[in-house]
Design a protein around this motif. Structure first.
Motif, short mmCIF file in Angstrom:
data_model
loop_
_atom_site.label_atom_id
_atom_site.label_comp_id
_atom_site.label_asym_id
_atom_site.label_seq_id
_atom_site.Cartn_x
_atom_site.Cartn_y
_atom_site.Cartn_z
N LEU A 1 8.06 -2.45 0.98
CA LEU A 1 7.89 -1.66 2.34
C LEU A 1 7.68 -0.28 2.17
N GLU A 2 8.51 0.35 1.17
CA GLU A 2 8.61 1.56 1.00
C GLU A 2 7.19 2.38 0.43
N TYR B 1 4.36 0.80 0.73
CA TYR B 1 3.18 0.28 1.68
C TYR B 1 2.27 1.53 2.00
N GLU B 2 2.76 2.46 2.61
CA GLU B 2 1.78 3.56 3.03
C GLU B 2 1.26 4.26 1.88
N GLU B 3 1.70 4.43 0.96
CA GLU B 3 1.11 5.07 -0.26
C GLU B 3 0.09 4.07 -0.83
N LEU C 1 -1.40 1.27 0.41
CA LEU C 1 -2.49 0.76 0.93
C LEU C 1 -3.68 1.41 0.98
N PRO C 2 -3.90 2.56 1.04
CA PRO C 2 -5.52 3.36 0.76
C PRO C 2 -6.05 3.05 -0.56
N TYR D 1 -6.88 -0.90 -0.78
CA TYR D 1 -8.04 -1.02 0.11
C TYR D 1 -9.22 -0.65 -0.40
N THR E 1 -7.12 -7.26 1.74
CA THR E 1 -5.98 -6.12 1.81
C THR E 1 -4.89 -7.08 2.12
N SER E 2 -4.97 -7.43 3.46
CA SER E 2 -3.97 -8.17 4.05
C SER E 2 -3.28 -9.26 3.25
N THR F 1 2.10 0.50 -7.12
CA THR F 1 0.83 0.64 -6.91
C THR F 1 -0.16 -0.06 -7.95
#
Length: 172
Positions: free
Chosen positions: A15-16, A18-20, A22-23, A26, A43-44, A64
């Motif tokens: 979760l920590e 995730y934002e980094e 995700l791009p 994807y 991606t999901s 990552t």
């Protein structure tokens, strides 16, 4: 008496990140499948699969790079599913064995041709030439022997070349 220790849920590390991540996940998938809808779905699937995988005992640390590996497996699974669906509808034709990678090719046209190939050809070519994986690793990911994978790559390159040359004449 000591209190039992509760192991923190490793999914929190995911979760920590995730934002980094995700791009990058994807972008990796989109560049290989060429479809936003498919890339979003994969991606999901990648992140959902990662939650389960990171909770397994002796799971590798969440990173990552690890997520890209999970995405690669999801992409291969997608190609396999798609190939099974297409297999009954298409006759695979053997063609000449000259190396299709000689000379320069148009990247957009090559991506278009790659997207039209059967899933097994697309998977083998992408893993070998776009991801740069050695043949034994491609074989492992595709669930084939090294010898069968080498033969698949020869057929895939021939199919790519034939399709590319056919489209090349249309785009001139």
């Amino acid at each position: 008496m000591s209190e039992p220790r509760v192991r923190p849920d490793p999914a929190f590390a995911l979760l920590e990140l995730y934002e980094e991540a995700l791009p990058e996940v994807y972008g990796y998938l989109l560049s290989r499948c060429g479809s936003r809808a498919v890339a979003e779905e994969l991606t999901s699937e990648t992140f959902l699969g990662a939650v389960s995988a990171c909770r397994a005992t002796e799971a590798p640390p969440v990173s990552t790079g690890w997520l890209i590996g999970v995405a690669r497996h999801k992409l291969v699974d997608h190609w396999r599913r798609r190939e099974r669906e297409e297999r009954g509808l298409r006759l695979v034709r053997e063609t000449e064995t000259v190396d299709p990678w000689e000379g320069e090719i148009d990247a957009l046209l090559a991506r278009e041709v790659l997207a039209e190939l059967g899933g097994h050809h697309r998977a083998a070519l992408t893993l070998r030439y776009l991801d740069g994986l050695p043949v034994p690793e491609v074989a492992r990911l595709l669930g084939r022997t090294v010898h069968a994978t080498e033969a698949l790559l020869v057929r895939a390159k021939a199919a790519f070349r034939t399709a590319y040359r056919g489209k090349e004449g249309c785009h001139d």
